[in-house]
Design an enzyme around this catalytic site. Structure first.
Site, PDB file in Angstrom:
ATOM      1  CB  THR A  13     -12.245  -4.951   2.810  1.00 51.41           C
ATOM      2  OG1 THR A  13     -11.069  -5.504   3.407  1.00 51.41           O
ATOM      3  CG2 THR A  13     -12.421  -5.434   1.385  1.00 51.41           C
ATOM      4  CG  ASN A  14      -8.958  -3.875   7.127  1.00 49.94           C
ATOM      5  OD1 ASN A  14      -9.439  -4.310   8.152  1.00 49.94           O
ATOM      6  ND2 ASN A  14      -8.223  -4.612   6.319  1.00 49.94           N
ATOM      7  CB  ILE A  93       8.489   0.720   5.160  1.00 51.45           C
ATOM      8  CG1 ILE A  93       8.382  -0.799   4.900  1.00 51.45           C
ATOM      9  CG2 ILE A  93       9.150   0.975   6.524  1.00 51.45           C
ATOM     10  CD1 ILE A  93       7.597  -1.576   5.952  1.00 51.45           C
ATOM     11  CG  LEU A  94       4.246   4.834   7.645  1.00 48.12           C
ATOM     12  CD1 LEU A  94       3.385   5.131   8.866  1.00 48.12           C
ATOM     13  CD2 LEU A  94       3.878   5.746   6.480  1.00 48.12           C
ATOM     14  CG  ASN A 108      -0.320  -2.292  10.375  1.00 49.79           C
ATOM     15  OD1 ASN A 108      -0.873  -1.994   9.331  1.00 49.79           O
ATOM     16  ND2 ASN A 108       0.368  -3.415  10.525  1.00 49.79           N
ATOM     17  CG  HIS A 110       0.066  -8.492  10.802  1.00 51.50           C
ATOM     18  ND1 HIS A 110       0.794  -8.303   9.641  1.00 51.50           N
ATOM     19  CD2 HIS A 110       0.313  -9.766  11.189  1.00 51.50           C
ATOM     20  CE1 HIS A 110       1.453  -9.404   9.350  1.00 51.50           C
ATOM     21  NE2 HIS A 110       1.181 -10.320  10.281  1.00 51.50           N
TER      22      HIS A 110
HETATM   23  C1  GRF Z   1      -5.646  -7.386   4.476  1.00 49.16           C
HETATM   24  O1  GRF Z   1      -5.225  -8.734   4.478  1.00 49.16           O
HETATM   25  C2  GRF Z   1      -5.060  -6.699   5.666  1.00 49.16           C
HETATM   26  O2  GRF Z   1      -4.797  -7.579   6.729  1.00 49.16           O
HETATM   27  C3  GRF Z   1      -3.761  -6.233   5.185  1.00 49.16           C
HETATM   28  O3  GRF Z   1      -4.052  -5.759   3.876  1.00 49.16           O
HETATM   29  C4  GRF Z   1      -5.020  -6.658   3.300  1.00 49.16           C
HETATM   30  C5  GRF Z   1      -6.019  -5.926   2.454  1.00 49.16           C
HETATM   31  O4  GRF Z   1      -6.752  -5.082   3.240  1.00 49.16           O
HETATM   32  N1  GRF Z   1      -3.234  -5.248   6.099  1.00 49.16           N
HETATM   33  P1  GRF Z   1      -7.848  -4.070   2.575  1.00 49.16           P
HETATM   34  O5  GRF Z   1      -8.962  -4.913   1.999  1.00 49.16           O
HETATM   35  O6  GRF Z   1      -7.147  -3.281   1.494  1.00 49.16           O
HETATM   36  O7  GRF Z   1      -8.319  -3.238   3.718  1.00 49.16           O
END
Ligand code: GRF
Length: 202
Positions: A13-14, A93-94, A108, A110
């Site tokens: 979603t991000n 982890i990178l 990133n 968070h």
């Molecule tokens: C989200 O809670 C984000 O904060 C964390 O990964 C989760 C899923 O994100 N970093 P997404 O929907 O896969 O972008």
């Protein structure tokens, strides 16, 4: 033009927020050049495909050796002349060598107000469960630069989210996620000018 590689592991979603942000001009002069997923199971890859964005899997399933995995990620980043790496729900982890190579150009997202509720073990729903268990009145989301630590790099943007008395980890996660999407786009715009200037304004 800011060339962005987005690294994912889950629903994406991000990633979708960045795709939409570029498509509706909330993020200008930027292009997602590829999506790198740590797993072939990530729905984020479907989102990339739907928008004709190259998606590649580099993870334990195809690179069991950590050094080879790191080399493959580095090659993919360099191949697309990546300016900015966005970790968007990326759960691996990178390697420090990779962070070194892209220091100051990896961000990133968070789902808490760092330094609260972050570090080892604080990811996804665990974060929101901890916030509720602590009885916190506020939480939020943070975009930060990635350094060798876990969730320890310099903070770029944060946005508070109220905890409601009847919140569950799921309802809180859903509300924080909307804030993540918003500040991730703002953070990309914020760092874009600096990164392009450092890159000689390519
Ligand atoms: C989200 O809670 C984000 O904060 C964390 O990964 C989760 C899923 O994100 N970093 P997404 O929907 O896969 O972008």
């Amino acid at each position: 033009m800011l060339r962005i590689t987005v690294m994912v592991s889950g629903g994406g979603t991000n990633l979708q927020a960045i795709i939409d942000g570029i498509e509706n001009d909330k993020i200008q002069d930027a292009k997602i050049v590829q999506v790198i997923s740590s797993t072939s199971k990530a729905f984020a890859l479907e989102r990339a495909k739907k928008h004709n964005i190259k998606g590649i899997v580099i993870g334990k399933e195809n690179y069991p050796d950590n050094k080879e995995k790191t080399a493959a990620i580095l090659e993919a980043l360099n191949n697309e002349m990546t300016d900015l790496v966005v970790l968007a729900g990326y759960m691996s982890i990178l390697d420090p060598s990779l962070i070194e190579a892209y220091l100051g150009r990896i961000i990133n997202i968070h789902p808490s107000l760092i330094p609260a509720f972050c570090g080892h073990g604080f990811y996804g729903k665990h974060v929101h469960e901890a916030v509720l268990a602590a009885g916190a009145a506020k939480t939020g989301a943070t975009v930060h630069f990635v350094d060798e630590g876990v969730d320890t790099g310099a903070i770029i943007l944060q946005q508070e989210v109220d905890v409601l008395k009847d919140d569950t980890a799921d309802t809180l996660a859903a509300r924080v996620l909307l804030t993540e999407h918003q500040i991730l786009m703002e953070a990309i715009n914020k760092v874009k000018a600096t990164i392009l200037a450092d890159q000689g304004g390519k």
